[in-house]
Write a protein that holds these residues in place. Structure first.
Motif, PDB file in Angstrom:
ATOM      1  N   UNK A   1       4.499  19.606  24.623  1.00  0.00           N
ATOM      2  CA  UNK A   1       4.665  18.710  25.806  1.00  0.00           C
ATOM      3  C   UNK A   1       5.517  17.562  25.807  1.00  0.00           C
ATOM      4  N   UNK A   2       6.155  17.484  24.622  1.00  0.00           N
ATOM      5  CA  UNK A   2       6.996  16.240  24.241  1.00  0.00           C
ATOM      6  C   UNK A   2       8.252  16.313  24.960  1.00  0.00           C
ATOM      7  N   UNK A   3       8.787  15.425  25.051  1.00  0.00           N
ATOM      8  CA  UNK A   3      10.279  15.503  25.598  1.00  0.00           C
ATOM      9  C   UNK A   3      11.298  15.291  24.406  1.00  0.00           C
ATOM     10  N   UNK A   4      12.304  16.048  24.428  1.00  0.00           N
ATOM     11  CA  UNK A   4      13.157  16.084  23.240  1.00  0.00           C
ATOM     12  C   UNK A   4      14.081  14.806  23.486  1.00  0.00           C
ATOM     13  N   UNK A   5      14.509  13.929  22.622  1.00  0.00           N
ATOM     14  CA  UNK A   5      15.347  12.966  22.841  1.00  0.00           C
ATOM     15  C   UNK A   5      16.715  13.378  22.831  1.00  0.00           C
ATOM     16  N   UNK A   6      17.902  12.690  23.537  1.00  0.00           N
ATOM     17  CA  UNK A   6      19.270  12.848  23.614  1.00  0.00           C
ATOM     18  C   UNK A   6      19.725  13.188  22.020  1.00  0.00           C
ATOM     19  N   UNK A   7      19.299  12.204  20.973  1.00  0.00           N
ATOM     20  CA  UNK A   7      19.741  12.156  19.624  1.00  0.00           C
ATOM     21  C   UNK A   7      19.297  13.757  18.986  1.00  0.00           C
ATOM     22  N   UNK A   8      18.008  14.108  19.543  1.00  0.00           N
ATOM     23  CA  UNK A   8      17.485  15.298  18.770  1.00  0.00           C
ATOM     24  C   UNK A   8      18.127  16.569  19.160  1.00  0.00           C
ATOM     25  N   UNK A   9      18.669  16.391  20.863  1.00  0.00           N
ATOM     26  CA  UNK A   9      19.407  17.593  21.146  1.00  0.00           C
ATOM     27  C   UNK A   9      20.898  17.696  20.700  1.00  0.00           C
ATOM     28  N   UNK A  10      21.226  16.330  20.550  1.00  0.00           N
ATOM     29  CA  UNK A  10      22.573  16.421  19.927  1.00  0.00           C
ATOM     30  C   UNK A  10      22.726  16.761  18.436  1.00  0.00           C
ATOM     31  N   UNK A  11      21.768  16.448  17.650  1.00  0.00           N
ATOM     32  CA  UNK A  11      21.721  16.638  16.420  1.00  0.00           C
ATOM     33  C   UNK A  11      21.507  18.351  16.184  1.00  0.00           C
ATOM     34  N   UNK A  12      20.659  18.882  16.994  1.00  0.00           N
ATOM     35  CA  UNK A  12      20.348  20.325  17.081  1.00  0.00           C
ATOM     36  C   UNK A  12      21.641  21.214  17.427  1.00  0.00           C
ATOM     37  N   UNK A  13      22.411  20.507  18.614  1.00  0.00           N
ATOM     38  CA  UNK A  13      23.726  21.263  18.884  1.00  0.00           C
ATOM     39  C   UNK A  13      24.798  21.321  17.776  1.00  0.00           C
TER      40      UNK A  13
END
Length: 114
Positions: free
Chosen positions: A59-71
């Protein structure tokens, strides 16, 4: 009864491994893994995916940095020819598993429909 189902599950697993689709996947994985740099990058991608998935499930929200890193990592990995081939061959195995899942769960669907 549960033991019989486990035995059947083991038989299905063995049958899956004998399919041309699974054998092609194994070969594609071995070829990708033969390049140490590509394999390391692939492992990093899998680890990141797992970490992000666990975070979402908690239930934790992903940070913008995490999403960018994953992308960025997904983009980098997806451009590698051996990884592309691995993903293509994985589709065949996934189709087998999807069909099998549909067959196994059909009695439950029938129960609720009727």
């Amino acid at each position: 009864m549960a033991e019989n189902l486990r035995d059947l599950g083991n038989q299905v697993a063995a049958a899956l491994q004998a399919t041309p689709d699974f054998q092609a996947l194994q070969k594609a994985f071995d070829e990708m893994k033969a390049d140490a740099e590509t394999y390391k990058l692939f492992q990093q991608f899998q680890q990141l995916q797992g970490t992000l998935q666990q975070k979402q499930m908690a239930g934790q929200k992903l940070t913008d940095d995490e999403l960018k890193n994953a992308h960025d990592l997904a983009d980098k990995v997806s451009k590698i020819e051996s990884v592309k081939h691995l993903m293509e061959t994985e589709r065949g195995v996934n189709q087998i598993l999807s069909d099998l899942n549909q067959t196994i769960t059909q009695p439950i669907q029938n129960l609720y429909q009727g």
